[in-house]
Design an enzyme around this catalytic site. Sequence first.
Site, PDB file in Angstrom:
ATOM      1  N   ASN A 155      24.619  63.756  33.190  1.00  5.85           N
ATOM      2  CA  ASN A 155      25.563  63.861  34.308  1.00  5.85           C
ATOM      3  C   ASN A 155      26.210  62.528  34.676  1.00  5.85           C
ATOM      4  O   ASN A 155      27.381  62.466  35.005  1.00  5.85           O
ATOM      5  CB  ASN A 155      24.885  64.501  35.527  1.00  5.85           C
ATOM      6  CG  ASN A 155      23.628  63.780  35.941  1.00  5.85           C
ATOM      7  OD1 ASN A 155      22.945  63.181  35.117  1.00  5.85           O
ATOM      8  ND2 ASN A 155      23.316  63.815  37.209  1.00  5.85           N
ATOM      9  N   THR A 210      17.996  65.012  20.078  1.00  4.72           N
ATOM     10  CA  THR A 210      17.625  66.035  21.065  1.00  4.72           C
ATOM     11  C   THR A 210      16.272  65.734  21.720  1.00  4.72           C
ATOM     12  O   THR A 210      15.447  64.997  21.171  1.00  4.72           O
ATOM     13  CB  THR A 210      17.525  67.418  20.410  1.00  4.72           C
ATOM     14  OG1 THR A 210      16.424  67.398  19.501  1.00  4.72           O
ATOM     15  CG2 THR A 210      18.797  67.807  19.678  1.00  4.72           C
ATOM     16  N   GLY A 211      16.045  66.393  22.867  1.00  2.00           N
ATOM     17  CA  GLY A 211      14.781  66.228  23.578  1.00  2.00           C
ATOM     18  C   GLY A 211      13.582  66.666  22.755  1.00  2.00           C
ATOM     19  O   GLY A 211      12.637  65.895  22.549  1.00  2.00           O
ATOM     20  N   GLU A 253      12.440  61.231  37.882  1.00  2.00           N
ATOM     21  CA  GLU A 253      13.502  61.470  38.872  1.00  2.00           C
ATOM     22  C   GLU A 253      14.122  62.817  38.536  1.00  2.00           C
ATOM     23  O   GLU A 253      14.838  62.947  37.550  1.00  2.00           O
ATOM     24  CB  GLU A 253      14.561  60.374  38.795  1.00  2.00           C
ATOM     25  CG  GLU A 253      14.085  58.995  39.188  1.00  2.00           C
ATOM     26  CD  GLU A 253      13.627  58.897  40.628  1.00  2.00           C
ATOM     27  OE1 GLU A 253      14.035  59.735  41.459  1.00  2.00           O
ATOM     28  OE2 GLU A 253      12.821  57.996  40.920  1.00  2.00           O
ATOM     29  N   CYS A 287      22.245  64.934  41.011  1.00  2.00           N
ATOM     30  CA  CYS A 287      21.027  65.492  41.608  1.00  2.00           C
ATOM     31  C   CYS A 287      21.043  65.394  43.126  1.00  2.00           C
ATOM     32  O   CYS A 287      20.274  66.058  43.800  1.00  2.00           O
ATOM     33  CB  CYS A 287      19.796  64.809  41.032  1.00  2.00           C
ATOM     34  SG  CYS A 287      19.734  63.061  41.406  1.00  2.00           S
ATOM     35  N   GLU A 468      12.593  54.248  42.454  1.00  2.00           N
ATOM     36  CA  GLU A 468      13.290  53.170  41.754  1.00  2.00           C
ATOM     37  C   GLU A 468      14.015  52.319  42.790  1.00  2.00           C
ATOM     38  O   GLU A 468      14.401  52.831  43.847  1.00  2.00           O
ATOM     39  CB  GLU A 468      14.284  53.763  40.742  1.00  2.00           C
ATOM     40  CG  GLU A 468      13.586  54.556  39.645  1.00  2.00           C
ATOM     41  CD  GLU A 468      14.541  55.309  38.712  1.00  2.00           C
ATOM     42  OE1 GLU A 468      15.581  55.800  39.188  1.00  2.00           O
ATOM     43  OE2 GLU A 468      14.233  55.396  37.518  1.00  2.00           O
TER      44      GLU A 468
HETATM   45  N1  LIG Z   1      19.012  64.232  37.390  1.00  2.00           N
HETATM   46  C1  LIG Z   1      18.886  65.507  37.471  1.00  2.00           C
HETATM   47  O1  LIG Z   1      18.426  65.975  38.453  1.00  2.00           O
HETATM   48  C2  LIG Z   1      19.300  66.356  36.346  1.00  2.00           C
HETATM   49  C3  LIG Z   1      18.992  67.683  36.402  1.00  2.00           C
HETATM   50  N2  LIG Z   1      19.343  68.478  35.391  1.00  2.00           N
HETATM   51  C4  LIG Z   1      18.976  69.884  35.535  1.00  2.00           C
HETATM   52  O2  LIG Z   1      18.460  70.344  34.328  1.00  2.00           O
HETATM   53  C5  LIG Z   1      19.175  71.465  33.870  1.00  2.00           C
HETATM   54  C6  LIG Z   1      19.174  71.459  32.371  1.00  2.00           C
HETATM   55  O3  LIG Z   1      19.849  70.315  31.856  1.00  2.00           O
HETATM   56  P1  LIG Z   1      19.278  69.617  30.555  1.00  2.00           P
HETATM   57  O4  LIG Z   1      20.269  68.809  29.878  1.00  2.00           O
HETATM   58  O5  LIG Z   1      18.638  70.669  29.721  1.00  2.00           O
HETATM   59  O6  LIG Z   1      18.206  68.615  31.197  1.00  2.00           O
HETATM   60  P2  LIG Z   1      16.965  67.994  30.516  1.00  2.00           P
HETATM   61  O7  LIG Z   1      15.980  67.628  31.529  1.00  2.00           O
HETATM   62  O8  LIG Z   1      16.491  68.888  29.428  1.00  2.00           O
HETATM   63  O9  LIG Z   1      17.569  66.679  29.824  1.00  2.00           O
HETATM   64  C7  LIG Z   1      17.437  65.372  30.296  1.00  2.00           C
HETATM   65  C8  LIG Z   1      17.029  64.451  29.160  1.00  2.00           C
HETATM   66  O10 LIG Z   1      15.744  64.824  28.683  1.00  2.00           O
HETATM   67  C9  LIG Z   1      15.756  65.007  27.277  1.00  2.00           C
HETATM   68  N3  LIG Z   1      14.760  66.011  26.916  1.00  2.00           N
HETATM   69  C10 LIG Z   1      14.894  67.355  26.916  1.00  2.00           C
HETATM   70  N4  LIG Z   1      13.737  67.934  26.509  1.00  2.00           N
HETATM   71  C11 LIG Z   1      12.862  66.936  26.265  1.00  2.00           C
HETATM   72  C12 LIG Z   1      11.510  66.905  25.811  1.00  2.00           C
HETATM   73  N5  LIG Z   1      10.845  68.017  25.538  1.00  2.00           N
HETATM   74  N6  LIG Z   1      10.906  65.718  25.670  1.00  2.00           N
HETATM   75  C13 LIG Z   1      11.571  64.580  25.950  1.00  2.00           C
HETATM   76  N7  LIG Z   1      12.849  64.541  26.360  1.00  2.00           N
HETATM   77  C14 LIG Z   1      13.497  65.706  26.531  1.00  2.00           C
HETATM   78  C15 LIG Z   1      17.189  65.416  27.000  1.00  2.00           C
HETATM   79  O11 LIG Z   1      17.506  65.258  25.635  1.00  2.00           O
HETATM   80  C16 LIG Z   1      17.939  64.498  27.937  1.00  2.00           C
HETATM   81  O12 LIG Z   1      18.030  63.217  27.358  1.00  2.00           O
HETATM   82  C17 LIG Z   1      20.529  71.311  34.537  1.00  2.00           C
HETATM   83  O13 LIG Z   1      21.164  72.526  34.649  1.00  2.00           O
HETATM   84  C18 LIG Z   1      20.152  70.749  35.854  1.00  2.00           C
HETATM   85  O14 LIG Z   1      19.764  71.767  36.719  1.00  2.00           O
HETATM   86  C19 LIG Z   1      19.991  68.007  34.295  1.00  2.00           C
HETATM   87  C20 LIG Z   1      20.340  66.685  34.182  1.00  2.00           C
HETATM   88  C21 LIG Z   1      20.045  65.758  35.245  1.00  2.00           C
HETATM   89  N1  LIG Z   2      19.530  60.383  39.448  1.00  2.00           N
HETATM   90  C1  LIG Z   2      20.761  60.827  39.757  1.00  2.00           C
HETATM   91  C2  LIG Z   2      21.597  60.112  40.530  1.00  2.00           C
HETATM   92  C3  LIG Z   2      21.334  58.791  40.995  1.00  2.00           C
HETATM   93  C4  LIG Z   2      22.220  58.131  41.702  1.00  2.00           C
HETATM   94  C5  LIG Z   2      22.013  56.757  42.122  1.00  2.00           C
HETATM   95  O1  LIG Z   2      21.040  56.120  41.729  1.00  2.00           O
HETATM   96  O2  LIG Z   2      22.863  56.265  42.836  1.00  2.00           O
HETATM   97  C6  LIG Z   2      21.158  62.108  39.131  1.00  2.00           C
HETATM   98  O3  LIG Z   2      22.197  62.658  39.465  1.00  2.00           O
HETATM   99  O4  LIG Z   2      20.430  62.571  38.259  1.00  2.00           O
END
Ligand SMILES: NC(=O)C1=CN([C@@H]2O[C@H](COP(=O)(O)OP(=O)(O)OC[C@H]3O[C@@H](n4cnc5c(N)ncnc54)[C@H](O)[C@@H]3O)[C@@H](O)[C@H]2O)C=CC1
Ligand SMILES: N/C(=C\C=C\C(=O)O)C(=O)O
Length: 487
Positions: A155, A210-211, A253, A287, A468
Amino acid sequence: MAATKALLMLENFIDGKFLPCTSYIDSYDPSTGEVYYRVPDSGKEEIDAAVEAARRAFPGWSSRSPQERSQVLNKLADLLEQSLEELAQAESKDQGKTLTLARTMDIPRSVQNFRFFASSVLHHTSECTQMDHLGCMHYTVRTPVGIAGLISPWNLPLYLLTWKIAPAMAAGNTVIAKPSELTSVTAWMLCKLLDKAGVPPGVVNIVFGTGPRVGEALVSHPEVPLISFTGSQPTAERITQLSAPHCKKLSLELGGKNPAIIFEDANLDECIPATVRSSFANQGEICLCTSRIFVQKSIYSEFLKRFVEATRKWKVGVPSDPSASMGALISKAHLEKVRSYVKKALSEGAQIQCGEGVDKLHLPARNQAGYFMLPTVITDIKDESCCMKEEIFGPVTCVTPFDSEEEVIQRANSVKYGLAATVWSRDVGRVHRVAKQLQSGLVWTNCWLIRELNLPFGGMKSSGIGREGAKDSYDFFTEIKTITVKH
Ligand SMILES: NC(=O)C1=CN([C@@H]2O[C@H](COP(=O)(O)OP(=O)(O)OC[C@H]3O[C@@H](n4cnc5c(N)ncnc54)[C@H](O)[C@@H]3O)[C@@H](O)[C@H]2O)C=CC1
Ligand SMILES: N/C(=C\C=C\C(=O)O)C(=O)O
């Protein structure tokens, strides 16, 4: 015949060198649905090579003084800043966000992350106590942990990656970073600047993929004692399981289901535009975005009318359009997931006030296959609905009325997440009272997303573990030792 432009192929960056991979995956431009570039589909072999490089680089980097490391970080910040426009263009094309946002938020903050930790690392002190009756003094020392495994989401790609790389490097660790496979291009561009900034080979290694393949290889590696992760809660669960046998240090996070609480004495002229922004900035893919808006009953109708009017002005457009406030969502799958929440709300009897299924989206022919969606406001929805409980992570927000302070605090706290909240009121006493009772790592009152990087950032409950910030990141990226001297 017109020559076709060769597709950009990213390479891993290990031990100061760009290395090709045996297999690749496609990465898409969300605004057109076309392939933008190919990403290495790395696995255990590449992680083993990165660990070897990071291990060799550790003694040299960790023994440099904070001042020496700080100079390198500052140089990297300068180089990033010189490439701001190029990086912003790439980030916008890769993620779908508007070019304006990439120019004004993502890349400037990435620069700031390096400058901030280059400075803060110079100011840490340690503790000392005395036991005169035993002739003893005690003091603490901090040392870098070793090889830091850093996993970042799609994101805010460079913004969140550098928020991890900078403090890890500043504290003297070497790094293996894995950006999201959906948004890898700016991480790859960063690699091109490392040598020029004076980062020795092996100090920063970036491995793409990929993850489940490369992410898990990194998390499971016994010589990586620390994982910093930003992303979804299910992935955090998997990371926790994989790292448990090694007792790794974890910083997680995660997501949010962030409430905005709007009292009847709020300044609506400020609150409404800020709440539109907090709901829909970056397509709602932050987030910290608001997704449950609680409005005191006496102002509910007025708020809703004005909020929907303002949302309709939050223009969706191609990312390069300077008048657009919102671009495309990250992927087709994500767009479908976000839309499915709106359908679910409708099936439960909720009202869609604007956006998905109600208003018309106008896009140029070239962008018809892009992953666009209008900002959507849902009302008449129960607190038990999945739209009010689960992280949607898209341009969808729910508005609901409340009666009393006590009731709204209980409802705001009734989800599994606890990341960020906003409170709108002119009553200073109420603002403090409510903020204190919210189960939320961050509370913004009468504002949203004003960041003070020195202070702790992170969530409660299922929104994560750890914080953080200047001191918090330093604590996480170092080990502390207590030394006792009898004299
Ligand atoms: N900061 C946040 O709060 C975020 C929340 N999301 C949420 O997650 C949902 C799914 O998005 P995704 O891209 O699938 O998020 P994700 O949590 O799967 O991906 C984030 C990172 O983790 C890696 N990853 C995925 N599976 C892994 C594993 N088994 N081991 C190690 N690393 C792994 C991914 O390749 C990516 O670099 C979104 O719809 C959203 O709701 C997604 C991105 C950021
Ligand atoms: N961690 C996220 C946002 C952080 C913002 C900031 O440090 O200012 C997120 O969207 O996953």
